[in-house]
Design an enzyme around this catalytic site. Structure first.
Site, short mmCIF file in Angstrom:
data_model
loop_
_atom_site.label_atom_id
_atom_site.label_comp_id
_atom_site.label_asym_id
_atom_site.label_seq_id
_atom_site.Cartn_x
_atom_site.Cartn_y
_atom_site.Cartn_z
N ARG A 166 -0.18 1.77 39.14
CA ARG A 166 0.81 1.55 38.01
C ARG A 166 2.38 1.78 38.90
O ARG A 166 1.91 2.16 40.23
CB ARG A 166 0.93 2.89 36.95
CG ARG A 166 -0.31 2.81 36.21
CD ARG A 166 -0.18 4.12 35.14
NE ARG A 166 -1.15 4.31 34.46
CZ ARG A 166 -2.34 4.78 34.62
NH1 ARG A 166 -2.66 5.46 35.81
NH2 ARG A 166 -3.28 4.73 33.67
N LYS A 189 -2.12 9.11 34.52
CA LYS A 189 -1.82 9.50 33.18
C LYS A 189 -2.59 10.92 32.83
O LYS A 189 -3.77 10.77 33.28
CB LYS A 189 -1.92 8.70 32.20
CG LYS A 189 -0.86 7.63 32.15
CD LYS A 189 -0.92 6.34 30.98
CE LYS A 189 0.28 5.50 31.10
NZ LYS A 189 0.20 4.70 29.87
N HIS A 283 -8.55 4.83 33.57
CA HIS A 283 -8.46 4.89 32.08
C HIS A 283 -9.51 6.08 31.66
O HIS A 283 -10.53 6.11 32.28
CB HIS A 283 -9.16 3.60 31.61
CG HIS A 283 -8.03 2.56 31.65
ND1 HIS A 283 -8.49 1.22 31.58
CD2 HIS A 283 -6.71 2.32 31.66
CE1 HIS A 283 -7.65 0.46 31.60
NE2 HIS A 283 -6.29 1.14 31.55
#
Length: 313
Positions: A166, A189, A283
């Site tokens: 990212r 994240k 993810h």
């Protein structure tokens, strides 16, 4: 209806919101950007309900909210041209806050929890073709006057496309990470850590930038520096990508994040394992990674329809 204002939120409710956001960041490991988005969504909701219901003096007042009140809020939100997806995100934030208050105050929040989010279709990622991605890497250095800054921009973009980082992750690297190792340990994240292999081309791009950078590198300072020596920000990366896109005639979907999509899609097209790609992207759920199978299938059908004799009639 008058636009809700943050000042309308009662002190007790504001204090409860502050406790919730602190817990969200501390226990859930939410990023600063995520916490900021939650804060904005919840202040907007509480501001509306304060006006709509004639006051929400304490957190217990959330138990007085009925489904008609929730429908009024959703109608107000849609009237501000919010997409179904954005409204669903706001409703998720409201539910989370309501559950937090219910645990603290033992109130009935069934009306809030029973409110259904509007249906929305999840858009597919729009990656660049392999040729376009290479063209971006070849062109991005031309968007900045200083040669060393051009090398910097190439290094950032190479990390996005070559490693699937990212933008925030690439810009979080510090002098301590140089020279880049064969494998980077990234925290993404939700505080999730993952190991990311670094291709030789990415290591060379970063090394070329560092050898030309006029600013001294120290372990605690950002690896990627702005012209005056401060931290490079994501707005610069977006501007450089926009200029590159316009120069190459690429669509508006050719954003910095599209390079991460391209990384995943091109790996999958070359036979990459979906679970491995999930790990590389960081993810939490395989469902997030599975969208790239749909992208690959869509591209396959596009090729079929444009090239197959029967498809062309």
């Amino acid at each position: 209806m008058t636009e809700p204002q943050v000042a309308l939120i009662a002190p007790a409710m504001a204090a409860a919101l502050s406790r919730y956001l602190q817990r969200k960041q501390g226990l859930s490991g939410a990023s600063a950007n995520t916490v900021s988005a939650y804060a904005s969504d919840l202040r907007d909701f509480l501001g509306f309900m304060t006006l709509h219901m004639g006051g929400l003096d304490t957190p217990r007042a959330l138990g007085e909210i009925r489904q008609a009140d929730m429908r009024a809020w959703m109608a107000y939100a849609r009237g501000r041209d919010l997409s179904a997806r954005a409204l669903a995100r706001k409703l998720s934030a409201v539910r989370g806050f309501a559950r937090f208050i219910a645990d603290e105050a033992s109130i009935d929040i069934s009306a809030i929890l029973a409110t259904r989010a509007p249906k929305h279709t999840r858009g597919l990622p729009r990656p660049l073709s392999a040729t376009d991605a290479r063209d971006v890497l070849d062109t991005v250095a031309l968007q900045t006057r200083a040669d060393w800054a051009g090398l910097r921009d190439v290094a950032v973009v190479t990390l996005l496309y070559g490693c699937g980082l990212r933008v925030s992750e690439a810009l979080s690297l510090t002098g301590r990470d140089a020279p880049l190792p064969d494998v980077l340990r990234m925290t993404g994240k939700g505080g999730r850590e993952r190991l990311v292999p670094v291709l030789p081309v990415a290591r060379r791009a970063v090394a070329d930038y560092l050898s030309a950078c006029p600013h001294a590198q120290t372990p605690d300072l950002p690896l990627f520096r702005a012209i005056r020596g401060g931290a490079l920000d994501r707005r610069h990366v977006a501007r450089v990508m926009e200029a590159t896109r316009l120069q190459l005639g690429l669509p508006a979907s050719a954003t910095p994040h599209a390079l991460r999509h391209s990384f995943a899609t091109h790996l999958l097209a070359k036979g990459g394992d979906l679970r491995a790609i999930q790990e590389l992207l960081g993810h939490a759920s395989l469902r997030s990674t599975q969208v790239y199978t749909a992208v690959d299938s869509t591209r396959l059908m596009d090729v079929y329809e444009s090239a197959h004799p029967r498809a062309r009639g």
